[in-house]
Design an enzyme around this catalytic site. Structure first.
Site, PDB file in Angstrom:
ATOM      1  N   HIS A 166       6.848  -5.477   6.189  1.00 59.90           N
ATOM      2  CA  HIS A 166       7.512  -5.571   4.737  1.00 59.90           C
ATOM      3  C   HIS A 166       9.211  -5.322   5.089  1.00 59.90           C
ATOM      4  O   HIS A 166       9.508  -4.806   6.086  1.00 59.90           O
ATOM      5  CB  HIS A 166       7.043  -4.573   4.031  1.00 59.90           C
ATOM      6  CG  HIS A 166       7.117  -3.272   4.200  1.00 59.90           C
ATOM      7  ND1 HIS A 166       8.407  -2.640   4.063  1.00 59.90           N
ATOM      8  CD2 HIS A 166       6.517  -2.210   4.818  1.00 59.90           C
ATOM      9  CE1 HIS A 166       8.233  -1.345   4.350  1.00 59.90           C
ATOM     10  NE2 HIS A 166       6.860  -0.996   4.739  1.00 59.90           N
ATOM     11  N   GLU A 221      -0.704   1.522   4.736  1.00 58.60           N
ATOM     12  CA  GLU A 221      -0.061   2.292   5.405  1.00 58.60           C
ATOM     13  C   GLU A 221      -0.864   3.485   5.713  1.00 58.60           C
ATOM     14  O   GLU A 221      -1.854   3.887   4.748  1.00 58.60           O
ATOM     15  CB  GLU A 221       1.228   2.547   5.163  1.00 58.60           C
ATOM     16  CG  GLU A 221       2.064   3.480   5.836  1.00 58.60           C
ATOM     17  CD  GLU A 221       2.488   2.851   7.234  1.00 58.60           C
ATOM     18  OE1 GLU A 221       1.342   2.721   8.109  1.00 58.60           O
ATOM     19  OE2 GLU A 221       3.602   2.579   7.538  1.00 58.60           O
TER      20      GLU A 221
END
Length: 204
Positions: free
Chosen positions: A10, A86
């Protein structure tokens, strides 16, 4: 040809810029991160990628990954997947490495995990799930996710323990490709940020 897995980290966030451990906190992209995601999309639209027609795309459901996916032009094709979340940093969420070392000298996430969060084995198991999916695909796949889970994914693709992830840095909005060489899993491309060279915004 055996399928490969393309990895997109990202774009930049306020926390990633400061080096804070950003696990499940849904921190939005900075303008710099949004621009980087668009540049990544423009790169994948050109040769040799040509927009990756028909490619299966999955993304972490956290906004910094899903928005990067959308800005890169793959949002309509992407399926959210919790396996790409994550690392859950537990009690260390939002802390910098220096802050953690101050309370736990010698700590290494790749060995020690985190209190109140995920162990190395937990994250490794999620990475193995992604590897199995990618290798069972009929063609290449693309994922948008986060630094630690993608580094773990690379380690497991190569057949190493998750701790190998400590040896391979990964920058925001980078492009990596896990492929094959001589019939064995290999790093075909890693931490490639060449598409950001044209970015007029400063990068931290």
């Amino acid at each position: 040809m055996a399928p490969r897995i393309l990895l997109a980290r990202h774009g930049q966030t306020a926390w990633s810029q400061l080096g804070k451990h950003t696990g499940r906190t849904d921190v939005p992209l900075l303008e710099e991160g949004k621009q980087g995601a668009k540049l990544l999309g423009e790169r994948l639209a050109r040769d040799p990628w040509k927009g990756l027609p028909g490619l299966e795309v999955r993304t972490s459901p956290l906004v910094r990954a899903s928005e990067s996916c959308d800005l890169a032009g793959f949002g309509a094709r992407a399926e959210p997947w919790d396996a790409l979340l994550e690392w859950d940093y537990g009690e260390y969420e939002g802390m910098t490495p220096a802050e953690i070392q101050a309370v736990r000298p010698g700590w290494l996430i790749w060995r020690d995990g985190v209190p109140g969060g995920e162990s190395v084995a937990d994250v490794s198991a999620r990475a193995d799930e992604v590897v199995a999916w990618a290798r069972a695909a009929e063609r290449d796949v693309l994922v948008f996710a986060h630094g630690h889970i993608l580094r773990t994914l690379a380690a497991r693709w190569l057949g190493f323990d998750a701790s190998f992830g400590a040896r391979i840095r990964l920058e925001p909005t980078s492009l990596s490709v896990l492929g094959w060489a001589y019939g064995a899993p290999a790093l075909e491309r890693w931490n490639d940020t060449g598409h950001l060279d044209a970015d007029p915004l400063p990068r931290g």
